[in-house]
Write an enzyme that holds these catalytic residues in place. Structure first.
Site, PDB file in Angstrom:
ATOM      1  N   ASP A   1       0.863  -1.179   0.000  1.00 62.43           N
ATOM      2  CA  ASP A   1       0.000   0.000   0.000  1.00 62.43           C
ATOM      3  C   ASP A   1       0.898   1.227   0.000  1.00 62.43           C
ATOM      4  O   ASP A   1       1.613   1.481   0.973  1.00 62.43           O
ATOM      5  CB  ASP A   1      -0.928   0.015   1.215  1.00 62.43           C
TER       6      ASP A   1
ATOM      7  N   ILE B   1       0.740   3.446   6.426  1.00 66.13           N
ATOM      8  CA  ILE B   1      -0.280   3.398   7.483  1.00 66.13           C
ATOM      9  C   ILE B   1      -1.259   4.548   7.284  1.00 66.13           C
ATOM     10  O   ILE B   1      -0.893   5.722   7.394  1.00 66.13           O
ATOM     11  CB  ILE B   1       0.368   3.487   8.879  1.00 66.13           C
ATOM     12  N   HIS B   2      -2.496   4.223   6.990  1.00 63.96           N
ATOM     13  CA  HIS B   2      -3.546   5.223   6.794  1.00 63.96           C
ATOM     14  C   HIS B   2      -4.848   4.600   7.283  1.00 63.96           C
ATOM     15  O   HIS B   2      -4.850   3.569   7.960  1.00 63.96           O
ATOM     16  CB  HIS B   2      -3.639   5.626   5.319  1.00 63.96           C
ATOM     17  N   GLY B   3      -5.974   5.235   6.958  1.00 62.68           N
ATOM     18  CA  GLY B   3      -7.257   4.809   7.522  1.00 62.68           C
ATOM     19  C   GLY B   3      -7.598   3.354   7.291  1.00 62.68           C
ATOM     20  O   GLY B   3      -8.007   2.643   8.208  1.00 62.68           O
TER      21      GLY B   3
ATOM     22  N   ALA C   1      -4.822   1.184   9.278  1.00 61.02           N
ATOM     23  CA  ALA C   1      -4.849   1.354  10.736  1.00 61.02           C
ATOM     24  C   ALA C   1      -6.213   1.051  11.325  1.00 61.02           C
ATOM     25  O   ALA C   1      -6.314   0.459  12.409  1.00 61.02           O
ATOM     26  CB  ALA C   1      -4.434   2.781  11.094  1.00 61.02           C
TER      27      ALA C   1
END
Length: 306
Positions: free
Chosen positions: A155, A159-161, A164
């Protein structure tokens, strides 16, 4: 399963629902109801009661504003209903938690949403990176070869919505390992990733080769590891360093000049297609999947059909 009803003045409820579904996919158990401009409390009350009659079981109502008409109307009718909860303070973090983590109590939902309010620039100057102790200082041989990798994923956003808030929590992840050399060598990126990671999870930001070395030597014991790569080349570096991946999920690779669209969220350069072919020829299963609710697609077949 719990039904969630978002209620607000104007279009806020529908906007939050639309944004939520952009992040985690279509949600049939989440609904929105607005008090439109020019409507009074009686009109909204009639529409709320009609909407609530279509639901069965537990209902969580999230209103935009404490003391506002939507919230007051909900309290008026459902304060004594044990199957209906009413929370004021509609926000995207609150709805994401409510939609993806059914085990949280109402107070835990509220606490989790509050943690999403942060002075990011100030926090970046205060976050201390997690120390990475050299492997040689401790004997991890007891755990060698016993790593539990719950997901290996490419990705580009790291680390994103979606990662996470959805992937890692749905897989009961205990540690996120970001395997990307640029991030590992950039203190600001490492601090940003630490802020983005769920507070309940450990985080390591390493070059792919170092990640493979640590995992193979058993540094993380039997922790449930979510292995996160930024590019296909990161995966190749990890594998060439001895890292083992049985199944790879591809989530997001953004467009660059000359890239070919494989899915709406995945665009590949010719050299990236070559890397994926090499990985697949080694026996790795590769699938495309943006969020857990989406069907997994045979990535190599999709790539070759384009």
């Amino acid at each position: 399963m719990r039904t969630i009803l978002l209620i607000s003045h104007g279009d806020m409820a529908h906007g939050v629902k639309s944004t939520l579904e952009m992040i985690i996919g279509k949600q049939d158990t989440i609904h929105a109801l607005s008090l439109n401009e020019g409507e009074d409390n009686l009109i909204f009350e009639e529409r709320l009661l009609k909407k609530m009659k279509t639901f069965t079981g537990e209902v969580l109502i999230i209103a935009d504003l404490l003391g506002g008409t939507p919230c007051n109307t909900a309290i008026k009718h459902y304060v004594d209903d044990p199957n209906v909860t009413v929370i004021a303070g509609l926000s995207l973090p609150l709805v994401i938690e409510g939609a993806t983590n059914f085990s949280l109590s109402n107070q835990e939902l509220i606490k989790s949403a509050r943690q999403g309010i942060l002075d990011v620039k100030m926090a970046l100057t205060q976050v201390e990176p997690e120390p990475e102790n050299p492997i040689a200082k401790k004997d991890y041989s007891h755990y060698a070869g016993k790593a539990v990798i719950v997901n290996a994923r490419i990705d580009e956003r790291l680390i994103h919505g979606q990662v996470a808030g959805i992937w890692t929590t749905s897989l009961d992840t205990q540690r996120i390992i970001v395997a990307n050399a640029d991030a590992a060598n950039d203190p600001l990126q490492k601090s940003s990733l630490r802020l983005a990671a769920p507070s309940t999870m450990r985080l390591s930001v390493l070059a792919p080769g170092k990640a493979a070395e640590n995992i193979n030597k058993g540094k993380y014991g039997k922790q449930r590891i979510f292995l996160l790569f930024k590019t296909p080349n990161d995966v190749l570096d990890f594998v060439n360093a001895g890292g083992k991946i049985e199944t790879l999920t591809v989530g997001n690779i953004s467009y660059k000049d000359g890239a070919k669209e494989i899915t709406k969220s995945i665009k590949l350069m010719p050299q990236e297609e070559t890397i994926f072919t090499t990985l697949a020829d080694s026996g790795m299963t590769i699938k495309a999947q943006l969020v857990p609710n989406d069907p997994a697609i045979d990535f190599i077949k999709k790539m070759n059909d384009k």
